[in-house]
Write a protein that holds these residues in place. Structure first.
Motif, mmCIF file in Angstrom:
data_model
loop_
_atom_site.group_PDB
_atom_site.id
_atom_site.type_symbol
_atom_site.label_atom_id
_atom_site.label_comp_id
_atom_site.label_asym_id
_atom_site.label_seq_id
_atom_site.Cartn_x
_atom_site.Cartn_y
_atom_site.Cartn_z
ATOM 1 N N GLY A 147 74.762 35.478 -92.955
ATOM 2 C CA GLY A 147 75.494 36.718 -93.171
ATOM 3 C C GLY A 147 75.104 37.451 -94.433
ATOM 4 N N GLY A 148 74.183 36.858 -95.211
ATOM 5 C CA GLY A 148 73.686 37.516 -96.413
ATOM 6 C C GLY A 148 72.714 38.635 -96.066
ATOM 7 N N ALA A 149 72.330 39.420 -97.075
ATOM 8 C CA ALA A 149 71.537 40.622 -96.805
ATOM 9 C C ALA A 149 70.331 40.744 -97.729
ATOM 10 N N PHE A 150 69.294 41.343 -97.190
ATOM 11 C CA PHE A 150 68.067 41.649 -97.926
ATOM 12 C C PHE A 150 67.967 43.165 -98.065
ATOM 13 N N PHE A 151 67.979 43.658 -99.300
ATOM 14 C CA PHE A 151 67.890 45.094 -99.573
ATOM 15 C C PHE A 151 66.472 45.433 -100.026
ATOM 16 N N PHE A 152 65.942 46.542 -99.500
ATOM 17 C CA PHE A 152 64.558 46.902 -99.790
ATOM 18 C C PHE A 152 64.408 48.410 -99.982
ATOM 19 N N TRP A 189 57.410 48.418 -92.439
ATOM 20 C CA TRP A 189 58.527 48.430 -91.494
ATOM 21 C C TRP A 189 58.267 47.504 -90.306
ATOM 22 N N ARG A 190 57.003 47.336 -89.923
ATOM 23 C CA ARG A 190 56.684 46.449 -88.803
ATOM 24 C C ARG A 190 56.971 44.991 -89.148
ATOM 25 N N ASP A 191 56.639 44.603 -90.372
ATOM 26 C CA ASP A 191 56.946 43.232 -90.805
ATOM 27 C C ASP A 191 58.451 42.995 -90.837
ATOM 28 N N LEU A 192 59.200 43.989 -91.272
ATOM 29 C CA LEU A 192 60.662 43.868 -91.316
ATOM 30 C C LEU A 192 61.242 43.752 -89.906
ATOM 31 N N GLU A 193 60.677 44.512 -88.986
ATOM 32 C CA GLU A 193 61.145 44.462 -87.597
ATOM 33 C C GLU A 193 60.896 43.103 -86.952
ATOM 34 N N GLU A 194 59.844 42.415 -87.402
ATOM 35 C CA GLU A 194 59.440 41.153 -86.778
ATOM 36 C C GLU A 194 59.894 39.923 -87.562
ATOM 37 N N ALA A 195 60.711 40.122 -88.605
ATOM 38 C CA ALA A 195 61.038 39.017 -89.515
ATOM 39 C C ALA A 195 62.153 38.113 -89.012
ATOM 40 N N GLY A 196 62.844 38.490 -87.943
ATOM 41 C CA GLY A 196 63.844 37.619 -87.363
ATOM 42 C C GLY A 196 65.245 37.750 -87.918
ATOM 43 N N PHE A 197 65.536 38.846 -88.609
ATOM 44 C CA PHE A 197 66.899 39.087 -89.082
ATOM 45 C C PHE A 197 67.791 39.476 -87.900
ATOM 46 N N SER A 198 69.079 39.181 -88.015
ATOM 47 C CA SER A 198 70.005 39.513 -86.918
ATOM 48 C C SER A 198 70.272 41.006 -86.841
ATOM 49 N N GLN A 199 70.185 41.695 -87.990
ATOM 50 C CA GLN A 199 70.375 43.147 -88.028
ATOM 51 C C GLN A 199 69.331 43.759 -88.952
ATOM 52 N N LEU A 200 68.873 44.946 -88.602
ATOM 53 C CA LEU A 200 67.958 45.702 -89.457
ATOM 54 C C LEU A 200 68.435 47.141 -89.527
ATOM 55 N N HIS A 201 68.746 47.591 -90.729
ATOM 56 C CA HIS A 201 69.148 48.977 -90.969
ATOM 57 C C HIS A 201 68.048 49.605 -91.829
ATOM 58 N N LEU A 202 67.164 50.354 -91.201
ATOM 59 C CA LEU A 202 65.969 50.863 -91.869
ATOM 60 C C LEU A 202 65.857 52.368 -91.671
ATOM 61 N N ARG A 203 65.481 53.049 -92.753
ATOM 62 C CA ARG A 203 65.314 54.501 -92.686
ATOM 63 C C ARG A 203 64.002 54.894 -93.360
ATOM 64 N N HIS A 204 63.249 55.779 -92.713
ATOM 65 C CA HIS A 204 62.055 56.359 -93.326
ATOM 66 C C HIS A 204 62.474 57.587 -94.123
ATOM 67 N N VAL A 205 62.016 57.660 -95.378
ATOM 68 C CA VAL A 205 62.360 58.802 -96.232
ATOM 69 C C VAL A 205 61.109 59.255 -96.976
ATOM 70 N N ASN A 206 61.098 60.516 -97.364
ATOM 71 C CA ASN A 206 60.068 61.021 -98.260
ATOM 72 C C ASN A 206 60.662 61.081 -99.658
ATOM 73 N N GLY A 220 66.604 50.379 -96.898
ATOM 74 C CA GLY A 220 67.672 49.865 -96.072
ATOM 75 C C GLY A 220 67.988 48.418 -96.378
ATOM 76 N N HIS A 221 68.589 47.728 -95.413
ATOM 77 C CA HIS A 221 68.881 46.308 -95.586
ATOM 78 C C HIS A 221 68.848 45.580 -94.250
ATOM 79 N N CYS A 222 68.576 44.276 -94.334
ATOM 80 C CA CYS A 222 68.596 43.387 -93.182
ATOM 81 C C CYS A 222 69.693 42.350 -93.409
ATOM 82 N N VAL A 223 70.293 41.879 -92.309
ATOM 83 C CA VAL A 223 71.318 40.856 -92.395
ATOM 84 C C VAL A 223 70.814 39.592 -91.708
ATOM 85 N N LYS A 224 70.987 38.449 -92.364
ATOM 86 C CA LYS A 224 70.524 37.175 -91.805
ATOM 87 C C LYS A 224 71.442 36.744 -90.660
#
Length: 224
Positions: A147-152, A189-206, A220-224
């Motif tokens: 339930g912990g999170a990774f912020f990036f 973003w592709r590595d984050l999508e494939e990392a196996g987190f239960s949730q991924l909240h990702l946004r592309h920004v300039n 964004g952040h991912c949830v384990k």
């Protein structure tokens, strides 16, 4: 746990730490609103005792400390030992936090951190320069509690059809040499999508007002 570096490698790392410390103020000023938005939800991931135990991987000079919530317990990790003095300066500037210390280690080698021992892991402008993004993300998942999170917040490659992508490809060899391995062309973003987190909240920004070659970011952040 501290490493020493001698010769040209040591001089290069010392210079990189100095330049990073000073450039961090400029980057923070330009990215302040995005960083503030990114870290707003950190308190949600505090443990049952109300304490947020945070590990920052690739902490650099501690430019993110000001965005962490009051009472947060921070462990710092970076492969460059020469950031130590700059970290201490930023620790003094941010007494609202508790500090567990600074460990010299790469993102791929977090053996000093126990499995499932932290509530949050943070990386900003780090995954662009590590040798193995997938290994780093594996380590992040290992040390996070359920339930912990990774912020990036990371600069990334521009879209393949853009003129900016061509410029990134041309500049990348020199940029990487000057920037301690930082690369302009990672599709993180592709590595984050494939990392196996239960949730991924990702946004592309300039990113506003930064150099064009690092303007494309993901946050964004991912949830384990």
């Amino acid at each position: 746990m501290m490493e020493t570096h001698t010769g040209l490698s040591g001089i290069s790392r010392r210079l990189f730490a100095f330049l990073s410390y000073n450039s961090a103020f400029i980057y923070n000023e330009k990215m302040h609103e995005l960083k503030r938005e990114l870290f707003l939800s950190l308190p949600r991931f505090a443990g049952a005792d109300g304490t947020l135990r945070l590990l920052e991987v690739g902490c650099g000079s501690g430019a993110n400390f000001q965005y962490y919530p009051h009472g947060c317990t921070v462990t710092c990790s970076d492969p460059n030992a020469h950031f130590d003095a700059y970290l201490r300066r930023n620790m003094k500037r941010n007494p609202h936090l508790s500090y567990e210390g600074f460990v010299v280690a790469s993102g791929e080698g977090l053996e000093h951190v126990e499995d499932g021992s932290v509530d949050v892991v943070v990386c900003t402008l780090v995954l662009c320069s590590v040798r193995d993004v997938r290994k780093v993300l594996q380590e992040v998942r290992r040390v996070l509690k359920s339930g912990g999170a990774f912020f990036f917040l990371e600069h990334v490659a521009s879209s393949t059809s853009s003129w900016l992508r061509v410029l990134q490809l041309v500049l990348d060899p020199l940029w990487s040499r000057l920037g301690e391995g930082c690369t302009l062309t990672r599709a993180t973003w592709r590595d984050l999508e494939e990392a196996g987190f239960s949730q991924l909240h990702l946004r592309h920004v300039n990113a506003p007002k930064v150099s064009a070659v690092i303007r494309p970011h993901v946050m964004g952040h991912c949830v384990k």
